[in-house]
Design a protein around this motif. Structure first.
Motif, PDB file in Angstrom:
ATOM      1  N   ILE A   1     -14.393 -73.165   8.404  1.00 33.62           N
ATOM      2  CA  ILE A   1     -15.738 -72.605   8.585  1.00 33.62           C
ATOM      3  C   ILE A   1     -16.165 -72.944  10.019  1.00 33.62           C
ATOM      4  O   ILE A   1     -16.737 -73.995  10.274  1.00 33.62           O
ATOM      5  N   PRO A   2     -15.885 -72.042  10.959  1.00 32.27           N
ATOM      6  CA  PRO A   2     -16.127 -72.380  12.369  1.00 32.27           C
ATOM      7  C   PRO A   2     -17.583 -72.659  12.713  1.00 32.27           C
ATOM      8  O   PRO A   2     -17.856 -73.400  13.650  1.00 32.27           O
ATOM      9  N   ASP A   3     -18.516 -72.102  11.952  1.00 30.92           N
ATOM     10  CA  ASP A   3     -19.932 -72.328  12.249  1.00 30.92           C
ATOM     11  C   ASP A   3     -20.578 -73.292  11.256  1.00 30.92           C
ATOM     12  O   ASP A   3     -21.790 -73.328  11.111  1.00 30.92           O
ATOM     13  N   ALA A   4     -19.762 -74.107  10.588  1.00 30.71           N
ATOM     14  CA  ALA A   4     -20.294 -75.066   9.613  1.00 30.71           C
ATOM     15  C   ALA A   4     -21.206 -76.073  10.291  1.00 30.71           C
ATOM     16  O   ALA A   4     -20.955 -76.491  11.419  1.00 30.71           O
ATOM     17  N   PRO A   5     -22.272 -76.484   9.611  1.00 29.70           N
ATOM     18  CA  PRO A   5     -23.132 -77.533  10.150  1.00 29.70           C
ATOM     19  C   PRO A   5     -22.326 -78.798  10.437  1.00 29.70           C
ATOM     20  O   PRO A   5     -21.465 -79.189   9.653  1.00 29.70           O
ATOM     21  N   ARG A   6     -22.622 -79.423  11.558  1.00 30.37           N
ATOM     22  CA  ARG A   6     -21.917 -80.651  11.964  1.00 30.37           C
ATOM     23  C   ARG A   6     -22.793 -81.893  11.824  1.00 30.37           C
ATOM     24  O   ARG A   6     -22.317 -83.005  11.988  1.00 30.37           O
ATOM     25  N   THR A   7     -24.070 -81.686  11.495  1.00 32.91           N
ATOM     26  CA  THR A   7     -24.979 -82.813  11.266  1.00 32.91           C
ATOM     27  C   THR A   7     -25.793 -82.515  10.010  1.00 32.91           C
ATOM     28  O   THR A   7     -25.901 -81.361   9.583  1.00 32.91           O
ATOM     29  N   ARG A   8     -26.382 -83.570   9.453  1.00 31.48           N
ATOM     30  CA  ARG A   8     -27.244 -83.381   8.279  1.00 31.48           C
ATOM     31  C   ARG A   8     -28.422 -82.473   8.639  1.00 31.48           C
ATOM     32  O   ARG A   8     -28.838 -81.646   7.828  1.00 31.48           O
ATOM     33  N   GLU A   9     -28.950 -82.605   9.844  1.00 30.09           N
ATOM     34  CA  GLU A   9     -30.062 -81.754  10.277  1.00 30.09           C
ATOM     35  C   GLU A   9     -29.639 -80.290  10.323  1.00 30.09           C
ATOM     36  O   GLU A   9     -30.395 -79.412   9.896  1.00 30.09           O
ATOM     37  N   GLU A  10     -28.449 -80.008  10.811  1.00 26.94           N
ATOM     38  CA  GLU A  10     -27.958 -78.620  10.815  1.00 26.94           C
ATOM     39  C   GLU A  10     -27.775 -78.104   9.388  1.00 26.94           C
ATOM     40  O   GLU A  10     -28.050 -76.935   9.111  1.00 26.94           O
ATOM     41  N   ALA A  11     -27.324 -78.964   8.479  1.00 29.14           N
ATOM     42  CA  ALA A  11     -27.191 -78.561   7.074  1.00 29.14           C
ATOM     43  C   ALA A  11     -28.569 -78.247   6.483  1.00 29.14           C
ATOM     44  O   ALA A  11     -28.728 -77.267   5.742  1.00 29.14           O
ATOM     45  N   ARG A  12     -29.577 -79.070   6.823  1.00 35.96           N
ATOM     46  CA  ARG A  12     -30.933 -78.809   6.345  1.00 35.96           C
ATOM     47  C   ARG A  12     -31.441 -77.478   6.885  1.00 35.96           C
ATOM     48  O   ARG A  12     -32.035 -76.692   6.155  1.00 35.96           O
TER      49      ARG A  12
END
Length: 172
Positions: A36-47
């Protein structure tokens, strides 16, 4: 929590803030994110991703990444859904599926993808679906083939390339 669709073993529903821990745990698995090349890399990006999809995709609310819940356990086991893309100046809708590694090998990605495909054709009246798959992701290629998609082409120009396009058109 709005349920989008159900399959025999899964519920797909809009994501809610309480899903963040499970979503972030999914993205913390390098076996998940390597494809998943654009997967969130931080918890903030996941949020931010979760909030982006809470009410469907902002530009196409009927689409989005949906919390994938295992009926038997009630657990969040992935995020699957329909995503809009512009590929080589053509509008496409992707059948996207990501299931937690502990649930691999049970046919759940195929079950989710098949239900999403059917939902897109029957409920949303879409005429075509694609899956964008990294060339090394053999398991996802097999899922696409199991739901009737065929390899269409390899795309080498763009932000997240290379990738394979698998596609299927609605039967008339």
């Amino acid at each position: 929590m709005k349920i989008i669709l159900e399959s025999p073993r899964l519920i797909l529903r809009h994501q809610v803030p309480a899903d963040l821990d499970d979503l972030w745990a999914l993205y913390c698995d390098p076996e998940i994110t390597k494809y998943i090349p654009d997967a969130p890399r931080t918890r903030e990006e996941a949020r931010e991703e979760l909030e982006w999809h809470m009410n469907g995709h902002p530009r196409n609310p009927e689409l989005g990444l949906w919390a994938t819940i295992h009926k038997e356990t009630g657990k969040f086991i992935g995020r699957c859904g329909l995503l809009p893309w512009t590929i080589e100046d053509q509008q496409e809708v992707e059948v996207a599926y990501t299931i937690a590694r502990s649930y691999w090998g049970h046919g759940l990605a195929t079950e989710a993808a098949q239900a999403i495909l059917q939902y897109g054709f029957e409920i949303l009246n879409l005429s075509r679906h694609v899956s964008l798959i990294e060339p090394e992701n053999i398991a996802s290629q097999r899922v696409a083939e199991k739901i009737g998609m065929i390899f269409e082409k390899r795309v080498d120009d763009g932000e997240y390339t290379p990738f394979f396009i698998y596609s299927i058109n609605k039967s008339v």
